[in-house]
Design an enzyme around this catalytic site. Structure first.
Site, PDB file in Angstrom:
ATOM      1  N   GLY A  39       0.788  -1.227   0.000  1.00  0.00           N
ATOM      2  CA  GLY A  39       0.000   0.000   0.000  1.00  0.00           C
ATOM      3  C   GLY A  39       0.820   1.277   0.000  1.00  0.00           C
ATOM      4  CG  HIS A  40       4.075   3.764   1.896  1.00  0.00           C
ATOM      5  ND1 HIS A  40       5.341   4.239   1.645  1.00  0.00           N
ATOM      6  CD2 HIS A  40       3.453   4.761   2.566  1.00  0.00           C
ATOM      7  CE1 HIS A  40       5.491   5.444   2.159  1.00  0.00           C
ATOM      8  NE2 HIS A  40       4.349   5.777   2.726  1.00  0.00           N
ATOM      9  CG  PHE A  41       3.037   5.431  -2.214  1.00  0.00           C
ATOM     10  CD1 PHE A  41       1.939   5.848  -1.479  1.00  0.00           C
ATOM     11  CD2 PHE A  41       4.282   5.942  -1.897  1.00  0.00           C
ATOM     12  CE1 PHE A  41       2.082   6.788  -0.460  1.00  0.00           C
ATOM     13  CE2 PHE A  41       4.429   6.873  -0.881  1.00  0.00           C
ATOM     14  CZ  PHE A  41       3.333   7.302  -0.159  1.00  0.00           C
TER      15      PHE A  41
END
EC number: 4.2.1.59
Length: 159
Positions: A58-60
Protein backbone atom coordinates in the site's frame (compact mmCIF):
# COMPACT_ATOMS: atom_id res chain seq x y z
CA UNK A 1 30.97 6.09 13.73
CA UNK A 2 33.98 7.32 15.63
CA UNK A 3 37.49 5.99 16.20
CA UNK A 4 36.60 3.20 18.61
CA UNK A 5 36.93 0.27 16.20
CA UNK A 6 39.75 -1.20 18.27
CA UNK A 7 37.36 -1.45 21.24
CA UNK A 8 34.78 -3.53 19.38
CA UNK A 9 34.33 -6.84 21.19
CA UNK A 10 32.15 -8.45 18.55
CA UNK A 11 32.21 -7.69 14.86
CA UNK A 12 28.96 -9.33 13.77
CA UNK A 13 25.66 -10.00 15.51
CA UNK A 14 23.54 -12.51 13.62
CA UNK A 15 19.77 -12.80 13.39
CA UNK A 16 19.66 -15.48 16.11
CA UNK A 17 21.18 -13.08 18.64
CA UNK A 18 18.98 -10.20 17.49
CA UNK A 19 15.91 -12.39 18.07
CA UNK A 20 17.22 -13.20 21.56
CA UNK A 21 17.82 -9.51 22.34
CA UNK A 22 14.64 -7.76 21.14
CA UNK A 23 11.01 -8.95 21.08
CA UNK A 24 10.17 -7.86 17.52
CA UNK A 25 9.13 -10.53 15.02
CA UNK A 26 7.88 -10.68 11.44
CA UNK A 27 6.46 -8.53 9.99
CA UNK A 28 7.84 -5.91 12.38
CA UNK A 29 11.45 -7.04 12.80
CA UNK A 30 13.44 -4.49 10.81
CA UNK A 31 17.06 -5.48 11.52
CA UNK A 32 18.61 -8.45 9.70
CA UNK A 33 22.06 -8.32 11.28
CA UNK A 34 24.38 -5.94 13.10
CA UNK A 35 28.09 -5.20 12.97
CA UNK A 36 30.72 -2.89 14.43
CA UNK A 37 29.31 -3.27 17.96
CA UNK A 38 31.10 -1.14 20.57
CA UNK A 39 29.63 -1.61 24.08
CA UNK A 40 27.83 1.50 25.38
CA UNK A 41 28.98 3.45 22.30
CA UNK A 42 27.77 2.39 18.86
CA UNK A 43 26.48 -0.28 16.51
CA UNK A 44 25.61 -0.63 12.83
CA UNK A 45 22.40 -2.43 11.88
CA UNK A 46 21.73 -3.84 8.41
CA UNK A 47 18.30 -4.21 6.78
CA UNK A 48 17.97 -5.82 3.34
CA UNK A 49 14.78 -4.38 1.87
CA UNK A 50 12.81 -6.62 -0.52
CA UNK A 51 9.64 -6.19 -2.54
CA UNK A 52 8.11 -8.84 -0.24
CA UNK A 53 7.91 -6.39 2.69
CA UNK A 54 4.20 -6.16 3.62
CA UNK A 55 4.17 -2.34 3.68
CA UNK A 56 4.95 -2.13 -0.05
CA UNK A 57 1.43 -3.39 -0.86
CA UNK A 58 0.00 0.00 0.00
CA UNK A 59 3.00 2.38 0.07
CA UNK A 60 2.77 2.99 -2.84
CA UNK A 61 1.35 0.70 -5.56
CA UNK A 62 3.47 1.16 -8.67
CA UNK A 63 6.02 3.29 -6.76
CA UNK A 64 7.14 1.30 -3.69
CA UNK A 65 8.80 3.43 -1.00
CA UNK A 66 9.60 2.28 2.56
CA UNK A 67 7.65 4.47 5.02
CA UNK A 68 9.95 6.91 6.81
CA UNK A 69 8.53 6.02 10.21
CA UNK A 70 9.63 2.42 9.64
CA UNK A 71 13.17 3.59 8.88
CA UNK A 72 13.13 5.39 12.25
CA UNK A 73 11.75 2.21 13.85
CA UNK A 74 14.61 0.23 12.28
CA UNK A 75 17.08 2.70 13.82
CA UNK A 76 15.33 2.29 17.20
CA UNK A 77 15.48 -1.52 16.96
CA UNK A 78 19.20 -1.26 16.19
CA UNK A 79 19.59 0.93 19.29
CA UNK A 80 17.65 -1.64 21.33
CA UNK A 81 20.12 -4.35 20.27
CA UNK A 82 22.97 -2.09 21.42
CA UNK A 83 21.24 -1.42 24.77
CA UNK A 84 20.37 -5.06 25.40
CA UNK A 85 23.89 -6.25 24.66
CA UNK A 86 25.65 -3.40 26.50
CA UNK A 87 23.53 -3.83 29.64
CA UNK A 88 23.40 -7.63 29.32
CA UNK A 89 19.62 -7.37 29.60
CA UNK A 90 17.89 -10.71 29.80
CA UNK A 91 14.75 -10.27 27.71
CA UNK A 92 12.81 -12.52 30.10
CA UNK A 93 10.69 -10.11 32.13
CA UNK A 94 12.17 -6.95 30.59
CA UNK A 95 11.37 -4.92 27.50
CA UNK A 96 13.18 -2.00 25.88
CA UNK A 97 10.64 0.71 25.07
CA UNK A 98 11.06 3.56 22.59
CA UNK A 99 10.51 6.80 24.58
CA UNK A 100 10.97 9.71 22.21
CA UNK A 101 12.14 10.82 18.79
CA UNK A 102 13.54 14.26 17.97
CA UNK A 103 14.94 15.98 14.92
CA UNK A 104 13.77 13.31 12.49
CA UNK A 105 14.68 14.10 8.90
CA UNK A 106 13.90 12.12 5.76
CA UNK A 107 16.42 12.76 2.98
CA UNK A 108 16.11 10.06 0.30
CA UNK A 109 13.63 7.24 -0.40
CA UNK A 110 14.32 3.59 0.40
CA UNK A 111 13.11 1.19 -2.26
CA UNK A 112 12.98 -2.58 -2.81
CA UNK A 113 16.48 -3.95 -3.36
CA UNK A 114 18.14 -1.35 -1.14
CA UNK A 115 20.35 -2.30 1.80
CA UNK A 116 19.98 0.12 4.70
CA UNK A 117 23.02 0.70 6.91
CA UNK A 118 21.79 2.04 10.26
CA UNK A 119 24.58 3.78 12.17
CA UNK A 120 23.53 4.30 15.79
CA UNK A 121 25.63 5.96 18.47
CA UNK A 122 24.96 6.63 22.14
CA UNK A 123 24.76 10.33 22.98
CA UNK A 124 24.02 9.77 26.69
CA UNK A 125 23.31 6.83 28.94
CA UNK A 126 22.04 6.90 32.49
CA UNK A 127 21.07 3.71 34.24
CA UNK A 128 18.44 2.08 32.02
CA UNK A 129 17.81 5.10 29.74
CA UNK A 130 19.81 5.70 26.57
CA UNK A 131 19.71 8.68 24.17
CA UNK A 132 20.88 7.89 20.63
CA UNK A 133 21.64 9.52 17.30
CA UNK A 134 20.89 7.37 14.29
CA UNK A 135 21.61 7.78 10.59
CA UNK A 136 20.16 5.40 8.00
CA UNK A 137 22.08 5.24 4.72
CA UNK A 138 21.66 3.50 1.39
CA UNK A 139 25.09 3.49 -0.21
CA UNK A 140 26.56 6.92 0.50
CA UNK A 141 23.18 8.68 0.62
CA UNK A 142 21.42 9.49 3.89
CA UNK A 143 17.86 8.17 3.82
CA UNK A 144 16.84 9.32 7.32
CA UNK A 145 18.28 10.53 10.60
CA UNK A 146 16.96 11.18 14.09
CA UNK A 147 17.75 11.38 17.77
CA UNK A 148 15.75 9.02 19.95
CA UNK A 149 15.59 7.62 23.47
CA UNK A 150 14.71 4.24 24.92
CA UNK A 151 14.54 2.63 28.34
CA UNK A 152 14.54 -0.84 29.88
CA UNK A 153 11.28 -1.58 31.70
CA UNK A 154 10.52 -4.50 34.02
CA UNK A 155 7.48 -6.18 32.47
CA UNK A 156 7.34 -9.34 34.55
CA UNK A 157 7.56 -12.94 33.40
CA UNK A 158 5.95 -14.04 30.15
CA UNK A 159 2.55 -15.66 30.51
Amino acid sequence: MGDNAEQAVQTDIDIAEILARIPHRYPFLLVDRAEDYNPHQSIVGIKCVTINEPFFQGHFPGNPVMPGVLIIEALAQTGAVLMSKSLEVDTEGKTIFFMSVDNARFRNPVRPGDVIRMEVEVLRARSSIFKFKGVAKVGDKVAAEAEFAAMVVETGPKA
